[in-house]
Design an enzyme around this catalytic site. Structure first.
Site, short mmCIF file in Angstrom:
data_model
loop_
_atom_site.label_atom_id
_atom_site.label_comp_id
_atom_site.label_asym_id
_atom_site.label_seq_id
_atom_site.Cartn_x
_atom_site.Cartn_y
_atom_site.Cartn_z
N HIS A 55 0.83 -1.21 0.00
CA HIS A 55 0.00 0.00 0.00
C HIS A 55 0.86 1.25 0.00
CE1 HIS A 55 -3.20 2.82 0.91
NE2 HIS A 55 -2.57 3.20 2.00
N SER A 107 -14.76 5.87 11.32
CA SER A 107 -14.07 4.59 11.16
C SER A 107 -15.03 3.52 11.67
CB SER A 107 -12.77 4.55 11.97
OG SER A 107 -11.87 5.55 11.55
#
Length: 426
Positions: A142, A266
Site C-alpha cells: 500500500h 471509522s
C-alpha cells in the site's frame, strides 16, 4: 495454561452451520442490547448470542475470580483489564458449558430462556470504550502504491518506512460499529492547477481495508513494552474500515498528517476475536528488507493468515466483490507496532485501538482501497449491471469480511457493513 477452548474436535449442543464464522472454537466477545432493552457483554456460537452477564449470575463461572458486575456493563474495558489469564479461563469455561457432552445448561430450559438469544433479538453495540486510537501505515504494498502515485515511483517509500512502523493519532469519537451509516464529509480541497482551495463535499470518499487490535492496560508512563511481551497486552482483533476523504486529506496533510480527511468515521465489526482463538493460524510475516533496530526485532510466527474481502453494494444492486487480501501481507506486525508505540514511554490503556493501516497485497485485485483499485480514478472498478466506481458514491454500502480456515476449523470475524449517505443537511 492450555487453551482448551481451541480443541478442533469439540462439538456444541447449539445448532450451527458448518460454514459459520462462529463455531464453538471461536468464542468472540461483544456487547449487545437484549430483547428486554438490557445491555450486556456476550459471546456467540453460530447464530445464537449468549448473555454472559446472565450466565455469570446463574453461577456458571464459579471458581473463576470475577467481580459480580464484570459482564453487566456497556463495554468490555474492565474485563479486558483483568488480563490474559482471566480471558483464557473464561473462554475455556464457555467452551465447556456449550460442549455437547455437558448437560448442565443444555438440559435447563429455564436458564436457556434467560441466557440465549436469536441474532434478530439483539442489537450489537461498540464493544469497547475507545480512549485512544492510533492508525499505522504498515503494508509495504500500500505504501509503495501511494508513493508511486503521488511521488517519485523510484523512491515510493519515504526514508523512514523500512525502519519503523509509521503511525498517527486518530479520532476515537468517530469509531462506530457495523450498521451505522456515514455521511459524506465536507471540507477544504484543492483542484489541480488552482492556487486557492474550495469548500464542499468530498468527491473522493474511499474505504480502507484494515484490521485493528484492542489492548489491555499495559504500561505506566515512561515504561516501554518489550516486543517479545507485546502480545500479552493484545486482547483481540476486529475488522476495520478506516474511511478516507482523499481530496480533503491531500490538501491538509502537510505538515502534520491526516486530520478531517480521516476523522469523520471509522467502522468496526462488533465481535472481538481473541488472539487465543487465532493461535492455529499463525504464519511468518514478510522478511525485513533492512536490518531492524533491536527493540523491533521479532522471531517466530508473529502474523496471522486472515483472508479479507471487500464488496460494494450500490443502492439498487447486488454486492460485488472488489478486493481479496490477507492480513499476513503486513510488513510490520502487531508486536512491533505496540513496541514502537510505547518505546518513548507512552502508556497504553484498556480499550485502546490500533489500526493496521490499509492492507494491500501484491496483485491488483488485493489492493485495499479504491485509490489503488482504480489507480487514482484512472481505471474504474466494474460493478454489476454496467455500473463502475472510481470512488465510493452516495448510498453505496461497503461490506468487509474476514476469516481464517484450516483443515479442522473456520474462525471468522463476521462483517463490517457501512452505507455512505449524502452530505448531512439540517
Amino acid at each position: 495454561m492450555p487453551i482448551t477452548a481451541n480443541n478442533p474436535n469439540r462439538q456444541t449442543w447449539i445448532a450451527t452451520s458448518s460454514k459459520t464464522d462462529f463455531p464453538i472454537q471461536n468464542i468472540p466477545f461483544g456487547v449487545f442490547l437484549t430483547r428486554d432493552d438490557i445491555i450486556t457483554i456476550g459471546t456467540r456460537i453460530g447464530d445464537t448470542a449468549i448473555d454472559l452477564g446472565a450466565l455469570h449470575q446463574l453461577g456458571y463461572f464459579e471458581g473463576i475470580p470475577l467481580t459480580d458486575d464484570i459482564f453487566l456493563q456497556d463495554s468490555l474495558n474492565d474485563f479486558i483489564s483483568d488480563g490474559k489469564k482471566t480471558w483464557r479461563l473464561v473462554r475455556n469455561r464457555i467452551a465447556e458449558i456449550f460442549d455437547k457432552e455437558n448437560k448442565a445448561l443444555q438440559n435447563n430450559e429455564e436458564h436457556k430462556k434467560i441466557v440465549l438469544f436469536k441474532l434478530e433479538e439483539i442489537e450489537m453495540q461498540l464493544p469497547v470504550t475507545v480512549g485512544d486510537y492510533t492508525d499505522f501505515y504498515s503494508s509495504k504494498e500500500h505504501a509503495t502504491n501511494v508513493g508511486t502515485m503521488f511521488r517519485d515511483p523510484d523512491n515510493a517509500l519515504l526514508p523512514n518506512w523500512l525502519h519503523m512502523p509509521v503511525g498517527y493519532h486518530g479520532r476515537s469519537s468517530s469509531i462506530i460499529p457495523s450498521g451505522i451509516p456515514v455521511h459524506r464529509p465536507q471540507g477544504q480541497k484543492i483542484i489541480d492547477g488552482a492556487d486557492s482551495p474550495i469548500f464542499g463535499p468530498s468527491r473522493l470518499v474511499d474505504f480502507e481495508l484494515e484490521m485493528a487490535f484492542i489492548t489491555t492496560d499495559a504500561n505506566p508512563l515512561g515504561e516501554p513494552i518489550p516486543v517479545d511481551e507485546a502480545e500479552d497486552y493484545i486482547f483481540g482483533l476486529v475488522l476495520f474500515n478506516d474511511w478516507s476523504a482523499r481530496d480533503i486529506q491531500k490538501w491538509e496533510y502537510v505538515p502534520l498528517g491526516p486530520f478531517l480527511g480521516k476523522s469523520f468515521a471509522s467502522s468496526i465489526s462488533p465481535w472481538i476475536i481473541t488472539l487465543d482463538a487465532l493461535e492455529p493460524f499463525r504464519v511468518a510475516g514478510p522478511k525485513p528488507e533492512k536490518e531492524q533496530l533491536p527493540y523491533l526485532q521479532t522471531e517466530g510466527e508473529r502474523s496471522f493468515d486472515i483472508h479479507l474481502e471487500v464488496a460494494i453494494q450500490p443502492e439498487k444492486g447486488k454486492p460485488v466483490k472488489v478486493c481479496k487480501s490477507n492480513f499476513k501481507y503486513m510488513y510490520w506486525n502487531m508486536s512491533q507496532q505496540l513496541a514502537h508505540h510505547t518505546i518513548n514511554g507512552c502508556p497504553v490503556n484498556s480499550g485502546d485501538m490500533m489500526g493496521s493501516g490499509t492492507i494491500s497485497g501484491p496483485t491488483p485485485d488485493s489492493y485495499g482501497s479504491m485509490l489503488e483499485l482504480s489507480w487514482k480514478g484512472k481505471n474504474p472498478v466494474q460493478l454489476s449491471d454496467g455500473e463502475n466506481r472510481k470512488f465510493i458514491e452516495d448510498n453505496d454500502t461497503v461490506i468487509m469480511t474476514g476469516y481464517c480456515k484450516n483443515k479442522d476449523v473456520r474462525i471468522g470475524f463476521g462483517e463490517v457493513s457501512t452505507k455512505l449517505l449524502p452530505v448531512f443537511k439540517k
